[in-house]
Scaffold this motif. Structure first.
Motif, PDB file in Angstrom:
ATOM      1  N   LEU A  64      14.705   0.119  -6.611  1.00  0.00           N
ATOM      2  CA  LEU A  64      15.104  -0.019  -8.010  1.00  0.00           C
ATOM      3  C   LEU A  64      16.331   0.832  -8.317  1.00  0.00           C
ATOM      4  O   LEU A  64      17.278   0.375  -8.980  1.00  0.00           O
ATOM      5  CB  LEU A  64      13.930   0.374  -8.917  1.00  0.00           C
ATOM      6  N   VAL A  65      16.334   2.063  -7.837  1.00  0.00           N
ATOM      7  CA  VAL A  65      17.473   2.953  -8.069  1.00  0.00           C
ATOM      8  C   VAL A  65      18.720   2.413  -7.362  1.00  0.00           C
ATOM      9  O   VAL A  65      19.828   2.396  -7.931  1.00  0.00           O
ATOM     10  CB  VAL A  65      17.144   4.375  -7.597  1.00  0.00           C
ATOM     11  N   LEU A  66      18.557   1.953  -6.121  1.00  0.00           N
ATOM     12  CA  LEU A  66      19.700   1.407  -5.385  1.00  0.00           C
ATOM     13  C   LEU A  66      20.229   0.136  -6.048  1.00  0.00           C
ATOM     14  O   LEU A  66      21.442  -0.096  -6.099  1.00  0.00           O
ATOM     15  CB  LEU A  66      19.299   1.123  -3.943  1.00  0.00           C
ATOM     16  N   GLY A  67      19.311  -0.704  -6.564  1.00  0.00           N
ATOM     17  CA  GLY A  67      19.742  -1.909  -7.266  1.00  0.00           C
ATOM     18  C   GLY A  67      20.520  -1.597  -8.531  1.00  0.00           C
ATOM     19  O   GLY A  67      21.523  -2.252  -8.836  1.00  0.00           O
ATOM     20  N   ALA A  68      20.049  -0.576  -9.271  1.00  0.00           N
ATOM     21  CA  ALA A  68      20.768  -0.175 -10.481  1.00  0.00           C
ATOM     22  C   ALA A  68      22.159   0.355 -10.120  1.00  0.00           C
ATOM     23  O   ALA A  68      23.150   0.073 -10.817  1.00  0.00           O
ATOM     24  CB  ALA A  68      19.971   0.882 -11.234  1.00  0.00           C
ATOM     25  N   GLN A  69      22.240   1.098  -9.035  1.00  0.00           N
ATOM     26  CA  GLN A  69      23.542   1.614  -8.602  1.00  0.00           C
ATOM     27  C   GLN A  69      24.452   0.478  -8.126  1.00  0.00           C
ATOM     28  O   GLN A  69      25.648   0.450  -8.441  1.00  0.00           O
ATOM     29  CB  GLN A  69      23.338   2.632  -7.484  1.00  0.00           C
ATOM     30  N   TYR A  70      23.881  -0.472  -7.390  1.00  0.00           N
ATOM     31  CA  TYR A  70      24.686  -1.570  -6.849  1.00  0.00           C
ATOM     32  C   TYR A  70      25.165  -2.519  -7.948  1.00  0.00           C
ATOM     33  O   TYR A  70      26.201  -3.166  -7.798  1.00  0.00           O
ATOM     34  CB  TYR A  70      23.866  -2.340  -5.815  1.00  0.00           C
ATOM     35  N   SER A  71      24.400  -2.592  -9.051  1.00  0.00           N
ATOM     36  CA  SER A  71      24.815  -3.474 -10.143  1.00  0.00           C
ATOM     37  C   SER A  71      26.074  -2.983 -10.839  1.00  0.00           C
ATOM     38  O   SER A  71      26.680  -3.733 -11.608  1.00  0.00           O
ATOM     39  CB  SER A  71      23.679  -3.589 -11.165  1.00  0.00           C
ATOM     40  N   LEU A  72      26.454  -1.749 -10.582  1.00  0.00           N
ATOM     41  CA  LEU A  72      27.663  -1.187 -11.185  1.00  0.00           C
ATOM     42  C   LEU A  72      28.878  -1.325 -10.276  1.00  0.00           C
ATOM     43  O   LEU A  72      29.942  -0.778 -10.578  1.00  0.00           O
ATOM     44  CB  LEU A  72      27.442   0.290 -11.532  1.00  0.00           C
ATOM     45  N   THR A  73      28.727  -2.047  -9.163  1.00  0.00           N
ATOM     46  CA  THR A  73      29.843  -2.274  -8.249  1.00  0.00           C
ATOM     47  C   THR A  73      30.281  -3.733  -8.323  1.00  0.00           C
ATOM     48  O   THR A  73      29.636  -4.559  -8.973  1.00  0.00           O
ATOM     49  CB  THR A  73      29.455  -1.917  -6.804  1.00  0.00           C
ATOM     50  N   GLY A  74      31.375  -4.038  -7.643  1.00  0.00           N
ATOM     51  CA  GLY A  74      31.936  -5.376  -7.724  1.00  0.00           C
ATOM     52  C   GLY A  74      31.539  -6.251  -6.553  1.00  0.00           C
ATOM     53  O   GLY A  74      30.898  -5.813  -5.594  1.00  0.00           O
ATOM     54  N   ASP A  75      31.928  -7.528  -6.626  1.00  0.00           N
ATOM     55  CA  ASP A  75      31.689  -8.508  -5.569  1.00  0.00           C
ATOM     56  C   ASP A  75      33.027  -8.944  -4.978  1.00  0.00           C
ATOM     57  O   ASP A  75      34.094  -8.742  -5.568  1.00  0.00           O
ATOM     58  CB  ASP A  75      30.941  -9.733  -6.119  1.00  0.00           C
ATOM     59  N   GLY A  76      32.944  -9.584  -3.821  1.00  0.00           N
ATOM     60  CA  GLY A  76      34.153 -10.122  -3.201  1.00  0.00           C
ATOM     61  C   GLY A  76      35.125  -9.041  -2.778  1.00  0.00           C
ATOM     62  O   GLY A  76      34.762  -8.110  -2.048  1.00  0.00           O
ATOM     63  N   ASP A  77      36.352  -9.127  -3.265  1.00  0.00           N
ATOM     64  CA  ASP A  77      37.379  -8.155  -2.893  1.00  0.00           C
ATOM     65  C   ASP A  77      37.067  -6.764  -3.429  1.00  0.00           C
ATOM     66  O   ASP A  77      37.567  -5.774  -2.892  1.00  0.00           O
ATOM     67  CB  ASP A  77      38.759  -8.607  -3.409  1.00  0.00           C
ATOM     68  N   ARG A  78      36.268  -6.700  -4.470  1.00  0.00           N
ATOM     69  CA  ARG A  78      35.916  -5.402  -5.055  1.00  0.00           C
ATOM     70  C   ARG A  78      34.536  -4.941  -4.610  1.00  0.00           C
ATOM     71  O   ARG A  78      33.888  -4.161  -5.289  1.00  0.00           O
ATOM     72  CB  ARG A  78      35.966  -5.492  -6.582  1.00  0.00           C
ATOM     73  N   ASN A  79      34.094  -5.402  -3.474  1.00  0.00           N
ATOM     74  CA  ASN A  79      32.779  -5.036  -2.970  1.00  0.00           C
ATOM     75  C   ASN A  79      32.694  -3.528  -2.745  1.00  0.00           C
ATOM     76  O   ASN A  79      33.505  -2.942  -2.021  1.00  0.00           O
ATOM     77  CB  ASN A  79      32.505  -5.780  -1.654  1.00  0.00           C
ATOM     78  N   GLY A  80      31.698  -2.904  -3.346  1.00  0.00           N
ATOM     79  CA  GLY A  80      31.512  -1.466  -3.226  1.00  0.00           C
ATOM     80  C   GLY A  80      32.342  -0.642  -4.178  1.00  0.00           C
ATOM     81  O   GLY A  80      32.176   0.587  -4.224  1.00  0.00           O
ATOM     82  N   VAL A  81      33.235  -1.264  -4.947  1.00  0.00           N
ATOM     83  CA  VAL A  81      34.088  -0.543  -5.896  1.00  0.00           C
ATOM     84  C   VAL A  81      33.360  -0.445  -7.226  1.00  0.00           C
ATOM     85  O   VAL A  81      32.798  -1.427  -7.727  1.00  0.00           O
ATOM     86  CB  VAL A  81      35.440  -1.262  -6.068  1.00  0.00           C
ATOM     87  N   PHE A  82      33.363   0.738  -7.810  1.00  0.00           N
ATOM     88  CA  PHE A  82      32.693   0.949  -9.096  1.00  0.00           C
ATOM     89  C   PHE A  82      33.424   0.188 -10.191  1.00  0.00           C
ATOM     90  O   PHE A  82      34.633   0.353 -10.391  1.00  0.00           O
ATOM     91  CB  PHE A  82      32.664   2.445  -9.427  1.00  0.00           C
ATOM     92  N   VAL A  83      32.678  -0.673 -10.893  1.00  0.00           N
ATOM     93  CA  VAL A  83      33.280  -1.476 -11.968  1.00  0.00           C
ATOM     94  C   VAL A  83      32.592  -1.238 -13.305  1.00  0.00           C
ATOM     95  O   VAL A  83      32.908  -1.918 -14.281  1.00  0.00           O
ATOM     96  CB  VAL A  83      33.212  -2.978 -11.613  1.00  0.00           C
ATOM     97  N   GLY A  84      31.668  -0.293 -13.349  1.00  0.00           N
ATOM     98  CA  GLY A  84      30.999   0.014 -14.613  1.00  0.00           C
ATOM     99  C   GLY A  84      30.077  -1.117 -15.050  1.00  0.00           C
ATOM    100  O   GLY A  84      29.279  -1.645 -14.277  1.00  0.00           O
ATOM    101  N   LEU A  85      30.198  -1.521 -16.302  1.00  0.00           N
ATOM    102  CA  LEU A  85      29.334  -2.545 -16.891  1.00  0.00           C
ATOM    103  C   LEU A  85      29.958  -3.931 -16.846  1.00  0.00           C
ATOM    104  O   LEU A  85      29.549  -4.812 -17.605  1.00  0.00           O
ATOM    105  CB  LEU A  85      29.011  -2.170 -18.337  1.00  0.00           C
ATOM    106  N   ALA A  86      30.903  -4.137 -15.947  1.00  0.00           N
ATOM    107  CA  ALA A  86      31.588  -5.430 -15.887  1.00  0.00           C
ATOM    108  C   ALA A  86      30.626  -6.560 -15.536  1.00  0.00           C
ATOM    109  O   ALA A  86      30.729  -7.671 -16.082  1.00  0.00           O
ATOM    110  CB  ALA A  86      32.728  -5.366 -14.871  1.00  0.00           C
ATOM    111  N   ASN A  87      29.683  -6.311 -14.629  1.00  0.00           N
ATOM    112  CA  ASN A  87      28.724  -7.354 -14.264  1.00  0.00           C
ATOM    113  C   ASN A  87      27.828  -7.730 -15.446  1.00  0.00           C
ATOM    114  O   ASN A  87      27.497  -8.909 -15.624  1.00  0.00           O
ATOM    115  CB  ASN A  87      27.868  -6.887 -13.096  1.00  0.00           C
ATOM    116  N   TYR A  88      27.458  -6.749 -16.230  1.00  0.00           N
ATOM    117  CA  TYR A  88      26.627  -7.034 -17.398  1.00  0.00           C
ATOM    118  C   TYR A  88      27.411  -7.804 -18.457  1.00  0.00           C
ATOM    119  O   TYR A  88      26.844  -8.656 -19.150  1.00  0.00           O
ATOM    120  CB  TYR A  88      26.072  -5.728 -17.969  1.00  0.00           C
ATOM    121  N   GLN A  89      28.702  -7.522 -18.570  1.00  0.00           N
ATOM    122  CA  GLN A  89      29.538  -8.301 -19.479  1.00  0.00           C
ATOM    123  C   GLN A  89      29.667  -9.745 -18.991  1.00  0.00           C
ATOM    124  O   GLN A  89      29.682 -10.684 -19.801  1.00  0.00           O
ATOM    125  CB  GLN A  89      30.911  -7.640 -19.594  1.00  0.00           C
TER     126      GLN A  89
END
Length: 323
Positions: A64-89
């Motif tokens: 659960l903690v790892l999933g919450a942390q991973y949800s704040l990163t990007g996909d594709g070219d931004r894989n592993g890059v912190f994007v904040g709440l962009a996925n939730y937006q």
């Protein structure tokens, strides 16, 4: 006294040694022994609970903690890059995800039916209606079937030229597109899920009825209470804990256990009308290859389950107290 020469020896009688008196244990010793025994019991309990805690932490809390942390990163070219709440937006602007959340509201509205059906049937079984042993086995039979099998069966039953529409045609009603109509498809899937899973809630209710105080039922019968009055004033208050458990577990089952039916019966269609959060998560991860966005959707689903579960417990406690 003995005379030996000029010496006089006086033998004095020997006194018996004083008997040792056993003193009762002091309060401090007693308290110390109690604390020692309590500490031993606590250590034993901790040793027994530790494996279960490790499993829960390792398989539930850490992911659960790892999933919450991973949800704040990007996909594709931004894989592993912190994007904040962009996925939730992105989720908030996705019409398919909004449809999935709206369908959760339909699940919440259907929840009282999903709980009332097994509760009423369990009441009749508890009253030992004629054939109650046969009905008990028949009611539980759908639980042992795979969702894939159930979905395939109801695809045939609910098809445009299927048995249900043929029955309606015998009464002069036109055929209904149960799975092709966007407004009816999700209702049909929810109805099939309730039919397929109410047997488990029925078993839980029957277990609750086994703990019911028979003297209360006898007193209500002697006072001339009717069956509805007995259920309202005796059965419901006595089974309040069971009702709370069934409400919470049924809602969790609806949110996390309908993937098979949705996949087999509608595949999310028509037009995304039967999407649910778990199906959206699977499509986002498995087909769109967006694990970070899927993690964000998983966190939303977790928060929905947490809020709904806590709200249900509070509402049911208040309702049972008022009854």
């Amino acid at each position: 006294m003995t005379v030996a020469g000029e010496r006089t020896v006086i033998h004095e009688p020997q006194q018996a040694p004083a008997a040792r008196q056993t003193q009762p244990p002091t309060a401090a010793r007693t308290a110390s022994a109690r604390r020692r025994r309590l500490g031993e019991h606590q250590i034993a309990a901790l040793v027994l609970v530790t494996p279960a805690l490790l499993i829960i932490v390792g398989l539930r809390v850490v992911p659960l903690v790892l999933g919450a942390q991973y949800s704040l990163t990007g996909d594709g070219d931004r894989n592993g890059v912190f994007v904040g709440l962009a996925n939730y937006q992105t989720l908030a602007s996705d019409p398919v995800f909004r449809t999935a959340v709206k369908n959760v509201g339909l699940l919440f509205l259907a929840l009282p039916v999903a709980v009332a059906v097994p509760g009423i049937l369990a009441t009749f079984l508890f009253l030992k209606v004629p054939g109650h042993r046969f009905y008990r086995s028949v009611y539980f039979f759908p639980v042992v079937l795979s969702p894939v099998i159930i979905g395939a069966i109801f695809n045939i039953l609910l098809s445009v030229d299927g048995p249900l529409n043929q029955l309606l045609g015998a009464f002069g009603a036109g055929p209904v597109d149960w799975l092709g109509n966007p407004h009816l498809a999700i209702v049909s899937v929810i109805g099939v899920h309730i039919w397929a899973t109410f047997g488990m809630a029925l078993v839980i209710f029957m277990a609750g009825f086994s703990t019911l105080d028979q003297s209360l039922l006898d007193a209500a019968r002697c006072d001339g209470a009717s069956l509805p009055q007995t259920i309202r004033h005796v059965v419901v208050p006595e089974l309040s804990q069971t009702i709370q458990f069934v409400f919470v577990t049924t809602m969790i089952g609806m949110l996390t256990g309908m993937f098979g039916l949705v996949y087999v019966m509608t595949a999310g269609g028509p037009g995304g009308a039967t999407y649910l959060p778990e199906f959206y998560i699977w499509v986002t991860q498995g087909q769109l290859n967006s694990p970070a966005l899927a993690s964000a959707a998983s966190m939303v689903l977790f928060l929905v389950m947490l809020v709904v579960g806590l709200a249900q417990i509070r509402l049911i406690k208040r309702a049972t107290k008022e009854v």
